[in-house]
Design a protein around this motif. Structure first.
Motif, PDB file in Angstrom:
ATOM      1  N   VAL A  29       0.837  -1.206   0.000  1.00  0.00           N
ATOM      2  CA  VAL A  29       0.000   0.000   0.000  1.00  0.00           C
ATOM      3  C   VAL A  29       0.869   1.253   0.000  1.00  0.00           C
ATOM      4  CG1 VAL A  29      -1.654   1.324   1.371  1.00  0.00           C
ATOM      5  CG2 VAL A  29      -1.959  -1.132   1.082  1.00  0.00           C
ATOM      6  N   LEU A  30       1.909   1.254   0.818  1.00  0.00           N
ATOM      7  CA  LEU A  30       2.813   2.402   0.862  1.00  0.00           C
ATOM      8  C   LEU A  30       3.560   2.571  -0.464  1.00  0.00           C
ATOM      9  CD1 LEU A  30       3.756   4.596   2.818  1.00  0.00           C
ATOM     10  CD2 LEU A  30       5.601   3.076   3.489  1.00  0.00           C
ATOM     11  N   GLY A  31       3.955   1.471  -1.078  1.00  0.00           N
ATOM     12  CA  GLY A  31       4.629   1.538  -2.374  1.00  0.00           C
ATOM     13  C   GLY A  31       3.730   2.085  -3.465  1.00  0.00           C
ATOM     14  N   LEU A  32       2.485   1.657  -3.486  1.00  0.00           N
ATOM     15  CA  LEU A  32       1.550   2.190  -4.481  1.00  0.00           C
ATOM     16  C   LEU A  32       1.292   3.677  -4.262  1.00  0.00           C
ATOM     17  CD1 LEU A  32      -1.031  -0.713  -4.814  1.00  0.00           C
ATOM     18  CD2 LEU A  32       0.634   0.056  -6.503  1.00  0.00           C
ATOM     19  N   THR A  33       1.271   4.092  -2.999  1.00  0.00           N
ATOM     20  CA  THR A  33       1.099   5.515  -2.705  1.00  0.00           C
ATOM     21  C   THR A  33       2.300   6.320  -3.215  1.00  0.00           C
ATOM     22  OG1 THR A  33      -0.191   4.934  -0.758  1.00  0.00           O
ATOM     23  CG2 THR A  33       0.681   7.164  -0.861  1.00  0.00           C
ATOM     24  N   LEU A  34       3.499   5.808  -3.005  1.00  0.00           N
ATOM     25  CA  LEU A  34       4.689   6.511  -3.502  1.00  0.00           C
ATOM     26  C   LEU A  34       4.705   6.555  -5.029  1.00  0.00           C
ATOM     27  CD1 LEU A  34       7.525   5.309  -1.109  1.00  0.00           C
ATOM     28  CD2 LEU A  34       6.344   7.488  -1.128  1.00  0.00           C
ATOM     29  N   LEU A  35       4.283   5.467  -5.672  1.00  0.00           N
ATOM     30  CA  LEU A  35       4.221   5.479  -7.139  1.00  0.00           C
ATOM     31  C   LEU A  35       3.188   6.485  -7.639  1.00  0.00           C
ATOM     32  CD1 LEU A  35       4.532   1.705  -8.044  1.00  0.00           C
ATOM     33  CD2 LEU A  35       6.168   3.523  -8.484  1.00  0.00           C
ATOM     34  N   SER A  36       2.070   6.604  -6.937  1.00  0.00           N
ATOM     35  CA  SER A  36       1.075   7.590  -7.372  1.00  0.00           C
ATOM     36  C   SER A  36       1.604   9.015  -7.176  1.00  0.00           C
ATOM     37  CB  SER A  36      -0.247   7.388  -6.635  1.00  0.00           C
ATOM     38  OG  SER A  36      -0.117   7.726  -5.277  1.00  0.00           O
ATOM     39  N   TYR A  37       2.411   9.238  -6.119  1.00  0.00           N
ATOM     40  CA  TYR A  37       3.028  10.558  -5.944  1.00  0.00           C
ATOM     41  C   TYR A  37       3.991  10.857  -7.089  1.00  0.00           C
ATOM     42  CZ  TYR A  37       1.302  10.831  -1.139  1.00  0.00           C
ATOM     43  OH  TYR A  37       0.515  10.889  -0.030  1.00  0.00           O
ATOM     44  N   GLY A  82      -9.006   7.129  -3.471  1.00  0.00           N
ATOM     45  CA  GLY A  82     -10.038   6.091  -3.549  1.00  0.00           C
ATOM     46  C   GLY A  82      -9.438   4.712  -3.755  1.00  0.00           C
ATOM     47  N   MET A  83      -8.410   4.632  -4.603  1.00  0.00           N
ATOM     48  CA  MET A  83      -7.751   3.347  -4.836  1.00  0.00           C
ATOM     49  C   MET A  83      -7.076   2.845  -3.568  1.00  0.00           C
ATOM     50  SD  MET A  83      -4.496   2.456  -7.198  1.00  0.00           S
ATOM     51  CE  MET A  83      -3.421   3.212  -6.001  1.00  0.00           C
ATOM     52  N   THR A  84      -6.438   3.735  -2.822  1.00  0.00           N
ATOM     53  CA  THR A  84      -5.778   3.333  -1.581  1.00  0.00           C
ATOM     54  C   THR A  84      -6.792   2.867  -0.543  1.00  0.00           C
ATOM     55  OG1 THR A  84      -4.009   4.905  -2.023  1.00  0.00           O
ATOM     56  CG2 THR A  84      -4.214   4.102   0.221  1.00  0.00           C
ATOM     57  N   ALA A  85      -7.900   3.576  -0.425  1.00  0.00           N
ATOM     58  CA  ALA A  85      -8.934   3.168   0.531  1.00  0.00           C
ATOM     59  C   ALA A  85      -9.496   1.798   0.162  1.00  0.00           C
ATOM     60  CB  ALA A  85     -10.044   4.217   0.573  1.00  0.00           C
ATOM     61  N   TYR A  86      -9.728   1.554  -1.128  1.00  0.00           N
ATOM     62  CA  TYR A  86     -10.238   0.257  -1.564  1.00  0.00           C
ATOM     63  C   TYR A  86      -9.224  -0.842  -1.295  1.00  0.00           C
ATOM     64  CZ  TYR A  86     -11.993  -3.427  -4.571  1.00  0.00           C
ATOM     65  OH  TYR A  86     -12.427  -4.625  -5.042  1.00  0.00           O
ATOM     66  N   LEU A  87      -7.946  -0.568  -1.546  1.00  0.00           N
ATOM     67  CA  LEU A  87      -6.899  -1.567  -1.329  1.00  0.00           C
ATOM     68  C   LEU A  87      -6.748  -1.893   0.153  1.00  0.00           C
ATOM     69  CD1 LEU A  87      -4.730  -3.272  -2.696  1.00  0.00           C
ATOM     70  CD2 LEU A  87      -3.165  -1.384  -2.382  1.00  0.00           C
ATOM     71  N   VAL A  88      -6.832  -0.892   1.008  1.00  0.00           N
ATOM     72  CA  VAL A  88      -6.733  -1.136   2.452  1.00  0.00           C
ATOM     73  C   VAL A  88      -7.926  -1.960   2.925  1.00  0.00           C
ATOM     74  CG1 VAL A  88      -6.842   0.010   4.698  1.00  0.00           C
ATOM     75  CG2 VAL A  88      -5.275   0.843   2.966  1.00  0.00           C
ATOM     76  N   ALA A  89      -9.129  -1.633   2.438  1.00  0.00           N
ATOM     77  CA  ALA A  89     -10.312  -2.410   2.824  1.00  0.00           C
ATOM     78  C   ALA A  89     -10.190  -3.853   2.349  1.00  0.00           C
ATOM     79  CB  ALA A  89     -11.566  -1.763   2.254  1.00  0.00           C
ATOM     80  N   LEU A  90      -9.693  -4.036   1.135  1.00  0.00           N
ATOM     81  CA  LEU A  90      -9.504  -5.385   0.589  1.00  0.00           C
ATOM     82  C   LEU A  90      -8.456  -6.157   1.390  1.00  0.00           C
ATOM     83  CD1 LEU A  90     -10.704  -6.898  -1.850  1.00  0.00           C
ATOM     84  CD2 LEU A  90      -8.692  -6.203  -3.128  1.00  0.00           C
TER      85      LEU A  90
END
Length: 109
Positions: A29-37, A82-90
């Protein structure tokens, strides 16, 4: 200024890819957040990096910034949230059902 932004984008991408390849959910999740940044910075830099320039055409001012990349970055921020929230819920649902936190089926270290 462009060199600093390019180095920052490269650093964010490298750290994001390293974290995405880890087996733990939080790291992914943290990696995807950094890639989105990093993607947001690329979009922002595509509109020219100009300091103290107005985003709208003003008579007498020869330089202006392009407001379209800024609007795209705002949209990308909302989509990535929204993608991060969905991924965390999943991930929380998968952890609740399987009882472990990992993607490869083995024990995370």
């Amino acid at each position: 200024m462009e060199l600093i932004v390019a180095a920052g984008i490269g650093l964010l991408t490298a750290c994001g890819l390293y974290l995405v390849l880890r087996a733990e959910t939080f790291s992914v999740v943290l990696g995807l957040t950094l890639l989105s940044y990093a993607v947001n910075l690329v979009l922002f830099a595509s509109g020219r990096l100009v300091a103290n320039a107005p985003p709208l055409l003003v008579e007498g001012v020869p330089r202006h910034t392009d407001p379209l990349p800024q609007a795209l970055v705002l949209t990308a921020i909302v989509i990535s949230f929204g993608m991060t929230a969905y991924l965390v819920a999943l991930a929380l649902r998968a952890k609740g059902e399987s009882g472990r936190d990992g993607f490869d089926g083995g024990d995370p270290t």
